[in-house]
Write an enzyme that holds these catalytic residues in place. Sequence first.
Site: not given
Ligand code: GCW
Length: 822
Positions: A296, A375, A403
């Site tokens: 990311e 995720d 989340e």
């Molecule tokens: O699911 C995603 C989240 C991000 C997070 C990432 C991760 C900390 O939306 O906010 O970043 O995973 O786990 O690294």
Amino acid sequence: MALVAAPAFAENGHAAWLRYAPLAPDAAARAGAEVPRALYRLGDEVPLQRAEDELRKGVQGMLGRPLEPVNALPASGAVVVGTLASIRAAAPALAPAGELPADAFWLRTVHQGNASFTVIAGGDVRGTLYGAFAWLRKVAQGELLDPLDDREVPYAPVRWVNQWDNLNGTIERGYGGASLFWANGKVRDDLTRAGEYGRLLASVGINAVSINNVNANPLVLSPEFVPQIAKVADVMRPWGVRVAIAIDFGSPQSVGKLATYDPLDPGVAAWWKARTDALYAAIPDFAGFVLKADSEGRVGPSTYHRTHADAANVVARALKPHGGILFYRGFVYDHHMDWRNLKNDRARAAYDNFHPLDGQFDDNVIIQIKHGPIDFQVREPASPLFAGLEKTNEAIELQITQEYFGQARHAVFIAPMWKEVLDFDMRAHDQPSPVKAIVAGRVFHRPLGGFVGVANVGDDDNWTNNHLSQANLYAFGRLAWNPDLSAADIASEWTRQTFGTDPPVGRTLGELLLTSWRTYENYTGPLGLQNLTDITGNHYSVAVEASEENGWGQWHRADANGVGMDRSVATGTGFVGQYPPAVAKMYESIDTTPDDLLLFMHHVPYTQRLKSGPTVIQYIYDSHYAGAEAVANYVAMWKGLRGLVDDERYQAVLKQLEYQAGQAIVWRDAVTRWFHKESGISDEQGRVGRYPGRIEAESAALQGYQLTTVQPWEAASGSGAIECRTTSCTATFTYSGTAGTHDIAVEYFDVNTGAAHYRVRIGGRVVAEWTADDHIPSRKLDGGSSSRYVIAGIALKPGDEIEIEGTPNGQETAALDYVEIR
Ligand code: GCW
């Protein structure tokens, strides 16, 4: 039914599950007789002092009488607290026969003549502290305290939480307020709350915390931060909680001003060593690092065409001489994938990236693997990578913060989902190999491993915003300690400590908590669709297509003919082939894939029959109606607890459940209407598209209000909504139903900027008014900002006019979707 004792403190949730509230009279009388009156502590280490403090506080609170500290072992009996070694040396007759490893404890009662002793023995001081909390947990639940002979050894050495706290004090995906650790770019001056948090963590056996976001600010590795991190370690240490930090892989260059961060460069290795040595000089019990690399947008070894093993090992070698651990996150994937290519699949990423490197990681590296391959979605299969690493340490990463679970505005107890994953048998080498055993190092005989939870706390009075979300932190700790516990046992433990032992309270909260994940799944993404939410935005509002046609890879591939992602080996992405043969065989075929994951594994026509009976499309309709109904029922169930739980938390939870009930309807209508339109197949029960009692705002008589569309379209009922772009507007709805007493639900929009005002008049009389000043995570008219205000018990007769006057404020246009009269 027991009377509720007036609490000695505000019930604002701050005490969480450590309330030590007075026991019901019968339980107090029994415990009073079983618990000795003196406390004898062996040893002066700070965690032992904390154990003593807790025991005294707990007995005073729950039994209403003191536990007197004494300096020598009294012949008349005592609670005896210390390490097993110290008890064996000082009072061999009291020591249990057997050994205890680090962090473990033994609780037992011993009788000598008329004297009775309660022995709390630990494998080390931390284990002793855990023993004290475990004993208090029994007291709080009204359990039998004599006789007692309980030996508990944690299932795995790693029981960590990760904070996603930014140095500026905000928390990524945090819903419980601001960071307990950071403010304005540095460690908070006042760390009182952080210390109190250490106590909560210790009470459930968590032994380390990583205190900053995995999207790490490189500055944490600069020299100025060493004393700051040391300050946090100082407030955590008394509770046996060690401190770690998340690091950025580019730091040798950005902080160290080296020309490179190539992990094979000797200068880079020396830099990691120097920074690590500096941390250990200040914090000898520093726990280690967490690293998110090549993920990311974070930099990683790919810059230099090096492997994840090269990256992990250079950092791990700096930690090694100090006994530190590196957690290297398995969450590595390409977020610019071409969605047009049906063979592309984000779910494959963790395995594809890490399986080929098995055996190349040093022994103090742990690959930290999210529980599912995508995720933290509402339902995912267990990650195939768990079975894909046999010569590498692993930890499972569970997300405690909600989340994708309604962001602490929806009540979702996640333990049942965690249990499904932890208990899932990967059939590695065709042998029993549940995920929990693999990550604990038991299957492939690894020295290290365990459980990491992404925590959900902030500086809100009650830590987690929603009182019920505390249960998730509690459950994570309990499962990390003992993943064989059932979700039901954990819910019951938590409820009795947090809301008391009154049976109706236990029954109601038990049912609510244990069904809440299924309920939430039912209205947000059933059958393995994953969350039908705003994937590229807030991860909160309903938006069925938001995951499609972008590179993030959370695709469900719904179109006019069918739905689901084909991940089979035969015709799909091949993901299923990453599992050991027995599991791969099960998921490969539509016939043997469990309904709950059908659309995660396969693309099927809407008319495909599920094993449970209905077609896929009908199940999508039914589950959404069932989900919304279940939340409405939670509200009714909770109302039954009025007077049985303190009013402060009763009101707060009621408000939150009522809000959730409204949101569940928004989700229900949006998702079912979307699939109805896309598939062209009607709901067998005729509910979708027919809303008895509903009058669309578009069809009201409007003064000043204008029609507007809502994005995505399915988030608004009818053809859109109305908004007011002048100082004040009125919408008049004419009632045409039967005469009688009715509830009027007003569906309006509350975005997170501004505070519009609404006033409702019937026959000239004001029957309700409110201000839309909530901070829902949406700045536009959508499913997340769509909110419901219910005006109960209004007498209506045909022809009555319901007049809603909206006064905009800031970005808020006093928008309305509909009224519904029931
Ligand atoms: O699911 C995603 C989240 C991000 C997070 C990432 C991760 C900390 O939306 O906010 O970043 O995973 O786990 O690294």
